[in-house]
Scaffold this motif. Structure first.
Motif, PDB file in Angstrom:
ATOM      1  N   ILE A 162      60.629  26.672  67.561  1.00  0.00           N
ATOM      2  CA  ILE A 162      60.420  25.250  67.065  1.00  0.00           C
ATOM      3  C   ILE A 162      59.175  24.646  67.571  1.00  0.00           C
ATOM      4  N   ASN A 163      59.128  24.750  69.103  1.00  0.00           N
ATOM      5  CA  ASN A 163      57.748  23.966  69.033  1.00  0.00           C
ATOM      6  C   ASN A 163      56.436  24.281  68.884  1.00  0.00           C
ATOM      7  N   TYR A 164      56.238  25.460  68.842  1.00  0.00           N
ATOM      8  CA  TYR A 164      55.027  26.251  68.542  1.00  0.00           C
ATOM      9  C   TYR A 164      55.037  25.667  67.464  1.00  0.00           C
ATOM     10  N   PHE A 165      56.370  25.554  66.607  1.00  0.00           N
ATOM     11  CA  PHE A 165      55.956  24.950  64.874  1.00  0.00           C
ATOM     12  C   PHE A 165      55.447  23.723  64.709  1.00  0.00           C
ATOM     13  N   GLY A 166      56.095  22.766  65.741  1.00  0.00           N
ATOM     14  CA  GLY A 166      56.092  21.633  66.196  1.00  0.00           C
ATOM     15  C   GLY A 166      54.812  21.718  65.953  1.00  0.00           C
ATOM     16  N   ASP A 167      53.975  21.736  67.102  1.00  0.00           N
ATOM     17  CA  ASP A 167      52.278  22.072  67.889  1.00  0.00           C
ATOM     18  C   ASP A 167      51.779  22.530  65.762  1.00  0.00           C
ATOM     19  N   LEU A 168      51.970  23.562  65.141  1.00  0.00           N
ATOM     20  CA  LEU A 168      51.359  23.637  63.939  1.00  0.00           C
ATOM     21  C   LEU A 168      51.313  22.852  62.701  1.00  0.00           C
ATOM     22  N   LEU A 169      52.015  21.671  62.691  1.00  0.00           N
ATOM     23  CA  LEU A 169      51.971  20.353  62.401  1.00  0.00           C
ATOM     24  C   LEU A 169      51.105  19.554  62.545  1.00  0.00           C
ATOM     25  N   TRP A 170      51.334  19.100  64.229  1.00  0.00           N
ATOM     26  CA  TRP A 170      50.219  18.560  64.581  1.00  0.00           C
ATOM     27  C   TRP A 170      49.090  18.292  63.985  1.00  0.00           C
ATOM     28  N   VAL A 171      48.792  19.806  64.681  1.00  0.00           N
ATOM     29  CA  VAL A 171      47.824  20.456  64.505  1.00  0.00           C
ATOM     30  C   VAL A 171      46.604  19.867  63.068  1.00  0.00           C
ATOM     31  N   ILE A 172      47.657  20.073  61.842  1.00  0.00           N
ATOM     32  CA  ILE A 172      46.839  20.379  60.956  1.00  0.00           C
ATOM     33  C   ILE A 172      47.366  19.579  60.154  1.00  0.00           C
ATOM     34  N   GLY A 173      48.154  18.177  60.770  1.00  0.00           N
ATOM     35  CA  GLY A 173      47.447  16.645  60.959  1.00  0.00           C
ATOM     36  C   GLY A 173      46.400  15.721  61.653  1.00  0.00           C
ATOM     37  N   ALA A 183      37.218  22.292  59.296  1.00  0.00           N
ATOM     38  CA  ALA A 183      39.130  22.085  60.000  1.00  0.00           C
ATOM     39  C   ALA A 183      39.701  23.008  60.014  1.00  0.00           C
ATOM     40  N   VAL A 184      40.049  23.357  59.195  1.00  0.00           N
ATOM     41  CA  VAL A 184      41.056  24.310  59.193  1.00  0.00           C
ATOM     42  C   VAL A 184      41.318  26.242  59.718  1.00  0.00           C
ATOM     43  N   ILE A 185      40.656  26.230  60.412  1.00  0.00           N
ATOM     44  CA  ILE A 185      40.049  26.680  61.395  1.00  0.00           C
ATOM     45  C   ILE A 185      40.964  27.459  62.420  1.00  0.00           C
ATOM     46  N   ILE A 186      40.851  25.729  62.550  1.00  0.00           N
ATOM     47  CA  ILE A 186      41.467  25.480  64.300  1.00  0.00           C
ATOM     48  C   ILE A 186      42.856  25.682  63.748  1.00  0.00           C
ATOM     49  N   PRO A 187      43.893  25.519  62.891  1.00  0.00           N
ATOM     50  CA  PRO A 187      45.394  25.046  62.761  1.00  0.00           C
ATOM     51  C   PRO A 187      45.624  27.310  62.807  1.00  0.00           C
ATOM     52  N   VAL A 188      44.504  28.204  61.872  1.00  0.00           N
ATOM     53  CA  VAL A 188      44.737  29.406  61.571  1.00  0.00           C
ATOM     54  C   VAL A 188      44.442  30.347  62.737  1.00  0.00           C
ATOM     55  N   ILE A 189      43.586  29.191  63.253  1.00  0.00           N
ATOM     56  CA  ILE A 189      44.130  30.605  64.921  1.00  0.00           C
ATOM     57  C   ILE A 189      44.923  29.851  65.660  1.00  0.00           C
ATOM     58  N   LEU A 190      45.595  29.290  65.918  1.00  0.00           N
ATOM     59  CA  LEU A 190      47.107  28.661  66.690  1.00  0.00           C
ATOM     60  C   LEU A 190      47.965  29.040  65.858  1.00  0.00           C
ATOM     61  N   PHE A 191      48.108  29.748  64.372  1.00  0.00           N
ATOM     62  CA  PHE A 191      49.148  30.404  64.030  1.00  0.00           C
ATOM     63  C   PHE A 191      49.119  31.508  64.095  1.00  0.00           C
ATOM     64  N   CYS A 192      47.937  32.312  64.177  1.00  0.00           N
ATOM     65  CA  CYS A 192      47.762  33.694  64.612  1.00  0.00           C
ATOM     66  C   CYS A 192      48.178  33.973  65.757  1.00  0.00           C
ATOM     67  N   PHE A 194      49.944  32.263  67.946  1.00  0.00           N
ATOM     68  CA  PHE A 194      51.560  31.627  68.335  1.00  0.00           C
ATOM     69  C   PHE A 194      52.237  33.203  67.999  1.00  0.00           C
ATOM     70  N   ALA A 195      52.094  33.598  66.304  1.00  0.00           N
ATOM     71  CA  ALA A 195      52.780  34.301  65.614  1.00  0.00           C
ATOM     72  C   ALA A 195      52.535  36.118  66.408  1.00  0.00           C
ATOM     73  N   PHE A 196      51.661  35.893  66.735  1.00  0.00           N
ATOM     74  CA  PHE A 196      51.453  37.685  66.924  1.00  0.00           C
ATOM     75  C   PHE A 196      50.586  37.981  68.438  1.00  0.00           C
ATOM     76  N   TYR A 197      50.986  36.781  69.326  1.00  0.00           N
ATOM     77  CA  TYR A 197      50.632  37.289  71.129  1.00  0.00           C
ATOM     78  C   TYR A 197      51.777  36.502  71.332  1.00  0.00           C
ATOM     79  N   ASN A 198      52.044  34.924  71.061  1.00  0.00           N
ATOM     80  CA  ASN A 198      52.325  34.207  72.522  1.00  0.00           C
ATOM     81  C   ASN A 198      53.808  34.412  72.050  1.00  0.00           C
ATOM     82  N   ALA A 199      54.194  34.173  70.555  1.00  0.00           N
ATOM     83  CA  ALA A 199      55.526  34.230  70.485  1.00  0.00           C
ATOM     84  C   ALA A 199      56.528  34.752  70.354  1.00  0.00           C
ATOM     85  N   PRO A 200      56.071  36.583  70.639  1.00  0.00           N
ATOM     86  CA  PRO A 200      56.446  38.057  70.223  1.00  0.00           C
ATOM     87  C   PRO A 200      56.501  38.479  71.862  1.00  0.00           C
TER      88      PRO A 200
END
Length: 229
Positions: A162-173, A183-192, A194-200
């Motif tokens: 959930i801490n990573y999800f929080g990161d996504l939200l404030w970066v989207i802000g 600017a949408v490129i930055i949260p998209v890169i961050l999501f990828c 988290f979802a495909f590297y750091n969280a797994p």
């Protein structure tokens, strides 16, 4: 993930990170409110919307809040060792926020509106999920009866990371306030990331550490986005 098992105050590394971040904040201020915006506009032939300062003020406030949160988490909550290479990579990542969004907001002449109010809410909620979740976990971990146990309470009952999800939200802000479609490129890169590297990767570490307890937790709790993913 070997670093998660190594405990050290890493004070020199944390000090270096803080110094670099202060320099990044200074660059951000120069771009947003001093002649940095004009210099960049002249050098790269972009429009510098000097008539609109509201968005720039919000961006810089976001920068200050993020800097404060990071400092608190790093000096108070973070217990693991920080290698020297990470003391360079962390500020480089945050340069995307402090400097990147300062650059992206430069050509935006549109005044703040209702959508931007929503962006501020996203930033606040994301910051609370990220830092608040870590504070609650730290308090829980300090209790002797919880030593060696897996924490699944607080905000972490809604998503394993959930801490990573929080990161996504404030970066989207940040991205919304910048008023720049790029600017949408930055949260998209961050999501990828988290979802495909750091969280797994962290999932595997936690599974190895907590075994069946983590498997049961993972089976009933989404990885990154509460109730969805």
């Amino acid at each position: 993930m070997k670093l998660y098992g190594q405990y050290h105050n890493s004070l020199p590394q944390k000090t270096l990170i803080t110094i670099i971040e202060i320099l990044l904040l200074r660059i951000s201020f120069w771009i947003l409110f001093q002649n940095g915006g004009d210099w960049l506009a002249h050098t790269f032939s972009i429009h510098n919307a000097t008539e609109q300062t509201g968005r720039r003020m919000v961006i810089f406030i976001f920068n200050i809040v993020t800097f404060g949160r990071l400092g608190y988490m790093m000096f108070v909550l973070l217990k693991r060792k920080i290698p020297w290479q990470e003391s360079i990579s962390i500020p480089f990542a945050f340069a995307l926020y402090y400097v990147g969004f300062s650059l992206l907001v430069l050509p935006t002449a549109k005044a703040l509106d209702f959508l931007d109010f929503g962006a501020v809410i996203l930033f606040i909620v994301g910051s609370i999920l990220n830092t608040g979740g870590e504070i609650m976990r730290d308090k829980w971990k300090k209790k002797p009866e919880n030593k060696g146990r897996l924490y699944t309470g607080g905000f972490f009952r809604y998503a394993r990371h959930i801490n990573y999800f929080g990161d996504l939200l404030w970066v989207i802000g940040y991205a919304i306030i910048s008023g720049n479609y790029y600017a949408v490129i930055i949260p998209v890169i961050l999501f990828c990331f988290f979802a495909f590297y750091n969280a797994p990767l962290l999932d595997q570490y936690l599974k190895n550490k907590y075994g069946k307890a983590y498997e049961r937790y993972a089976n009933k709790t989404k990885m990154l986005i509460p109730f969805l993913y």
